[in-house]
Design a protein around this motif. Structure first.
Motif, PDB file in Angstrom:
ATOM      1  N   GLU A  58       0.831  -1.209   0.000  1.00 27.14           N
ATOM      2  CA  GLU A  58       0.000   0.000   0.000  1.00 27.14           C
ATOM      3  C   GLU A  58       0.867   1.263   0.000  1.00 27.14           C
ATOM      4  OE1 GLU A  58      -1.965  -3.478   1.124  1.00 27.14           O
ATOM      5  OE2 GLU A  58      -0.353  -2.546   2.281  1.00 27.14           O
ATOM      6  N   THR A  72      -4.164   4.632   5.747  1.00 27.14           N
ATOM      7  CA  THR A  72      -4.376   4.983   7.158  1.00 27.14           C
ATOM      8  C   THR A  72      -3.981   3.799   8.031  1.00 27.14           C
ATOM      9  OG1 THR A  72      -6.640   4.169   7.134  1.00 27.14           O
ATOM     10  CG2 THR A  72      -6.300   6.485   6.530  1.00 27.14           C
ATOM     11  N   GLU A  74      -5.749   2.390  10.283  1.00 19.50           N
ATOM     12  CA  GLU A  74      -6.891   1.473  10.353  1.00 19.50           C
ATOM     13  C   GLU A  74      -6.931   0.566   9.115  1.00 19.50           C
ATOM     14  OE1 GLU A  74      -7.410   4.915  10.578  1.00 19.50           O
ATOM     15  OE2 GLU A  74      -7.338   4.920  12.763  1.00 19.50           O
ATOM     16  N   GLU A  75      -6.660   1.166   7.965  1.00 27.65           N
ATOM     17  CA  GLU A  75      -6.641   0.393   6.722  1.00 27.65           C
ATOM     18  C   GLU A  75      -5.524  -0.649   6.757  1.00 27.65           C
ATOM     19  OE1 GLU A  75      -6.021   1.058   1.900  1.00 27.65           O
ATOM     20  OE2 GLU A  75      -5.847   2.771   3.252  1.00 27.65           O
ATOM     21  N   ILE A  77      -4.221  -2.061   9.418  1.00 28.36           N
ATOM     22  CA  ILE A  77      -4.594  -3.121  10.364  1.00 28.36           C
ATOM     23  C   ILE A  77      -5.582  -4.082   9.715  1.00 28.36           C
ATOM     24  CG2 ILE A  77      -5.854  -3.571  12.517  1.00 28.36           C
ATOM     25  CD1 ILE A  77      -4.559  -0.950  13.594  1.00 28.36           C
ATOM     26  N   GLU A  78      -6.576  -3.532   8.997  1.00 28.43           N
ATOM     27  CA  GLU A  78      -7.574  -4.351   8.320  1.00 28.43           C
ATOM     28  C   GLU A  78      -6.930  -5.239   7.249  1.00 28.43           C
ATOM     29  OE1 GLU A  78     -11.189  -3.613   5.195  1.00 28.43           O
ATOM     30  OE2 GLU A  78     -10.958  -2.150   6.813  1.00 28.43           O
ATOM     31  N   LEU A  79      -6.022  -4.667   6.464  1.00 28.15           N
ATOM     32  CA  LEU A  79      -5.358  -5.437   5.416  1.00 28.15           C
ATOM     33  C   LEU A  79      -4.461  -6.526   6.003  1.00 28.15           C
ATOM     34  CD1 LEU A  79      -4.513  -2.568   2.925  1.00 28.15           C
ATOM     35  CD2 LEU A  79      -6.150  -4.415   2.580  1.00 28.15           C
ATOM     36  N   GLU A  80      -3.794  -6.229   7.109  1.00 32.12           N
ATOM     37  CA  GLU A  80      -2.946  -7.231   7.761  1.00 32.12           C
ATOM     38  C   GLU A  80      -3.795  -8.375   8.310  1.00 32.12           C
ATOM     39  OE1 GLU A  80       0.410  -9.117   8.568  1.00 32.12           O
ATOM     40  OE2 GLU A  80       0.311  -7.196   7.535  1.00 32.12           O
ATOM     41  N   ALA A  81      -4.970  -8.050   8.867  1.00 35.40           N
ATOM     42  CA  ALA A  81      -5.882  -9.093   9.357  1.00 35.40           C
ATOM     43  C   ALA A  81      -6.370  -9.960   8.198  1.00 35.40           C
ATOM     44  CB  ALA A  81      -7.063  -8.460  10.082  1.00 35.40           C
ATOM     45  N   ARG A  82      -6.668  -9.343   7.065  1.00 30.59           N
ATOM     46  CA  ARG A  82      -7.101 -10.097   5.884  1.00 30.59           C
ATOM     47  C   ARG A  82      -5.986 -11.020   5.391  1.00 30.59           C
ATOM     48  NH1 ARG A  82      -8.999  -6.570   1.120  1.00 30.59           N
ATOM     49  NH2 ARG A  82     -10.697  -6.138   2.569  1.00 30.59           N
ATOM     50  N   ARG A  83      -4.760 -10.519   5.365  1.00 34.68           N
ATOM     51  CA  ARG A  83      -3.626 -11.349   4.946  1.00 34.68           C
ATOM     52  C   ARG A  83      -3.446 -12.538   5.884  1.00 34.68           C
ATOM     53  NH1 ARG A  83      -0.897  -6.068   3.976  1.00 34.68           N
ATOM     54  NH2 ARG A  83      -0.997  -5.757   1.728  1.00 34.68           N
ATOM     55  N   ARG A  85      -5.829 -14.014   7.630  1.00 37.54           N
ATOM     56  CA  ARG A  85      -6.919 -14.959   7.341  1.00 37.54           C
ATOM     57  C   ARG A  85      -6.589 -15.786   6.095  1.00 37.54           C
ATOM     58  NH1 ARG A  85     -10.228 -10.506   8.564  1.00 37.54           N
ATOM     59  NH2 ARG A  85     -10.664 -10.200   6.357  1.00 37.54           N
TER      60      ARG A  85
END
Length: 186
Positions: A58, A72, A74-75, A77-83, A85
């Protein structure tokens, strides 16, 4: 010389910290006027050793101008959580594939063992302990063996009469089917 000093001073004074990634790399931007047009310069200052592979995708997109806004926290953190998963799903799929392969190998081994057992069983059919043609032929219905004449082919007789009429269409299925007996009409 004064131009160079003013540019150097402008470089340090007009830069804006845009964000920091989880490794600690800091990302900056500054607006510059070049030939009457205002352009935005973007760069990264690495924490420790300069390792371009430590930059998240990113931030690379933002540095190259493919993104207008910096990512951001927050973005990120969300992308890292998706990775994470996705990593877990891939690990689960790999475990399932390994289990399936193990089951298939076991099944194949069992079939191979049963085939070897079947071959041993055929060897022990005859009384003398060795293979003979009579015991082999008896396994096939409709075949007969006479010691004087040898092996006899299955005849074309149905209910004691010779079948001379050949149909133009193949007939029969199951036990009455005889491969290679049907001939097309001439």
């Amino acid at each position: 010389m004064s131009k160079m000093l003013s540019k150097l001073r402008g470089f340090f004074s007009s830069r804006t910290l845009v964000g920091v990634d989880k490794v600690g790399n800091r990302y900056f931007t500054r607006k510059e006027e070049i030939d009457g047009a205002t352009k935005e310069k973007r760069w990264v200052i690495f924490k420790g050793e300069e390792d371009p592979t430590s930059i998240p995708v990113e931030w690379i997109c933002w540095l190259n101008g493919q993104r207008k806004k910096a990512p951001t926290p927050e973005e990120m953190i969300e992308l890292e959580a998706r990775r994470e998963r996705v990593r877990q799903n891939v690990a689960c799929i790999i475990i399932n594939i390994c289990f399936i392969i193990k089951v298939l190998k076991k099944k194949e081994e069992d079939e191979r063992k049963s085939l070897v057992g079947g071959i041993r069983q055929c060897k022990t059919i005859s009384k003398g302990g060795s293979l003979d043609l009579k015991s082999f032929i008896q396994q096939f219905p409709g075949a007969s063996f006479d010691h004087n004449r040898g092996f006899e082919e299955v005849s074309d007789e149905i209910d004691g009469t010779k079948n001379k009429d050949r149909s133009s269409e193949p007939t029969g299925s199951g036990e009455s089917f005889k491969p290679g007996t049907w001939q097309p009409p001439t």
